[in-house]
Design an enzyme around this catalytic site. Structure first.
Site, PDB file in Angstrom:
ATOM      1  N   GLU A  99     -19.851  33.364  -6.556  1.00 26.02           N
ATOM      2  CA  GLU A  99     -20.797  33.360  -7.679  1.00 26.02           C
ATOM      3  C   GLU A  99     -20.943  31.989  -8.354  1.00 26.02           C
ATOM      4  O   GLU A  99     -20.791  31.834  -9.567  1.00 26.02           O
ATOM      5  CB  GLU A  99     -20.367  34.411  -8.716  1.00 26.02           C
ATOM      6  N   GLU A 139     -19.381  43.774  -1.073  1.00 23.47           N
ATOM      7  CA  GLU A 139     -18.964  44.558  -2.253  1.00 23.47           C
ATOM      8  C   GLU A 139     -19.916  45.742  -2.503  1.00 23.47           C
ATOM      9  O   GLU A 139     -20.241  46.086  -3.623  1.00 23.47           O
ATOM     10  CB  GLU A 139     -18.930  43.654  -3.496  1.00 23.47           C
TER      11      GLU A 139
END
Ligand code: G3I
Length: 358
Positions: free
Chosen positions: A156, A271
């Site tokens: 991220e 995820e």
């Protein structure tokens, strides 16, 4: 031709046509996907608390998964609560279980702005940040060389809503080192474990719209920058925390997978779960809608890169971050994962199992 087969045929065409001529052709699907190899490999992230306390959780992972990711135990706050010390106990327990069960293991995450211990949030200079980042990656990869085969090296780093002048998230790593923190992390990881698959992991790649297109574009540009500097990067992890109310950009995902493949980079789903806060209350309707959304996404992802790993973020609705983070207005429990709260398979698990066998 069935809707599913038609969609796959269209998507397969995009995968083939959007590849740069130099792209590898041997593994590209030509037309309807043949049932030659499984379209996906499946795994789940395991959370320490549930793993240690719930035997059914461990049994479900053994039964359904080929791949395991420790959800939190390889993050900085778990490994290094105090500066200068590493605490591998929790991670070692899950990894020993996975190894004994013959599962492949993904590591998450070597460089992230979140889940940082207080001392690391206080890093002050670029030199200090680089020293700590390099030491962290060298220490952790040396310990798990040959055990963890694939790593989320950077997680991220792209801004939530990137702009041409501000593509990167405002994090301690970016403030102290700039985007070069990505180069440092991958270069250090490649030197520390040359055999490991090194992955850039992020969210919001999956949907229709300029923000999602921008994130895909920034990722491709970042890969080209690393490759120009001869810094290895082997994969991009699409987190795939899917919102039921957001349209899946099927063509965009197939094109992204093909563009990655043309760069010699794999696509992973790292995820996966389904945020169902806007779906109807009725459980049967909700589970079917969730399964259809996941199927649309996985069809696109596995068309561009057949056989890709798909990791769900947990495995049972009994334990998930989704309900607390995305609460339903009717206060009903979220149903984001392939098994329900009593470990019964839902339509989402049927989709996953079909793609594992396809
Ligand atoms: O282990 C401690 C426990 O000892 C303590 O008593 C308890 C209360 O403070 O905290 C426990 O640690 C928590 C940890 O989860 C394990 O339960 C942390 O506070 C909590 O912040 C942590 O949340 C995790 C979060 O990442 C931040 O690391 C979530 O479980 C996890 O699902 C979430 O996963 C992230 C991915 O890493 C990156 N992508 C987004 C995804 C969802 O946010």
């Amino acid at each position: 031709m069935s809707r599913l087969l038609h969609r796959r045929t269209v998507l397969a065409g995009i995968a083939t046509s959007s590849l740069a001529p130099s792209g590898p052709s041997s593994t590209l699907p030509g037309g309807p996907v043949q049932a030659a190899t499984p379209r996906i490999r499946y795994g789940a992230a395991a959370m320490k608390e549930n793993f240690n306390e719930d035997p059914r959780y461990r049994a479900a992972i053994i039964e359904h998964c080929d791949i395991i990711t420790p959800m939190n135990d390889l993050k900085w706050e778990a490994l290094r609560p105090e500066r200068g010390k590493f605490n591998f106990e929790d991670a070692d327990r899950i990894l020993a279980f996975a190894q004994k069960a013959g599962k492949a293991i993904r590591g998450h995450a070597l460089c992230w702005y979140n889940a940082m211990p207080t001392w690391a949030q206080g890093l002050r200079t670029g030199a200090e940040a680089e020293r700590e980042l390099r030491q962290h990656i060298e220490t952790v990869l040396a310990r798990y060389k040959g055990v963890i085969s694939s790593w989320d090296v950077v997680n991220e780093a792209i801004a939530h809503d990137p702009t041409p002048t501000r593509p990167w998230r405002d994090t301690i790593w970016n403030r102290l080192l700039g985007p070069a923190h990505i180069d440092i992390a991958f270069e250090t990881a490649a030197r520390a474990d040359p055999a490991a698959e090194l992955v850039y992991n992020d969210y919001d790649y999956e949907n229709v719209g300029p923000r999602f297109e921008a994130r895909r574009r920034i990722t491709l540009d970042m890969i080209r920058r690393l490759q120009a500097k001869k810094i290895p990067i082997h994969g991009v992890g699409i987190q795939a925390h899917l919102y039921a109310e957001r349209a899946i950009d099927e063509e965009g995902i197939v094109r992204f997978g093909a563009d990655l493949q043309a760069l010699g980079v794999k696509m992973l789903v790292t995820e996966l779960d389904l945020i169902d806060w806007r779906l109807p209350a009725d459980i049967r309707q909700r589970d079917i809608a969730a399964a259809r959304h996941v199927e649309t996404f996985l069809d696109a992802a596995s068309t561009a890169q057949p056989g890709l790993p798909v990791i769900t973020w947990g495995i049972t609705d009994k334990y998930s971050w989704v309900g607390e983070t995305f609460p339903r207005t009717d206060k009903l429990a979220a149903r984001p994962l392939p098994l329900d709260e009593s470990y019964r398979a839902k339509p989402m698990m049927d989709v996953i199992q079909r793609l594992r066998r396809a």
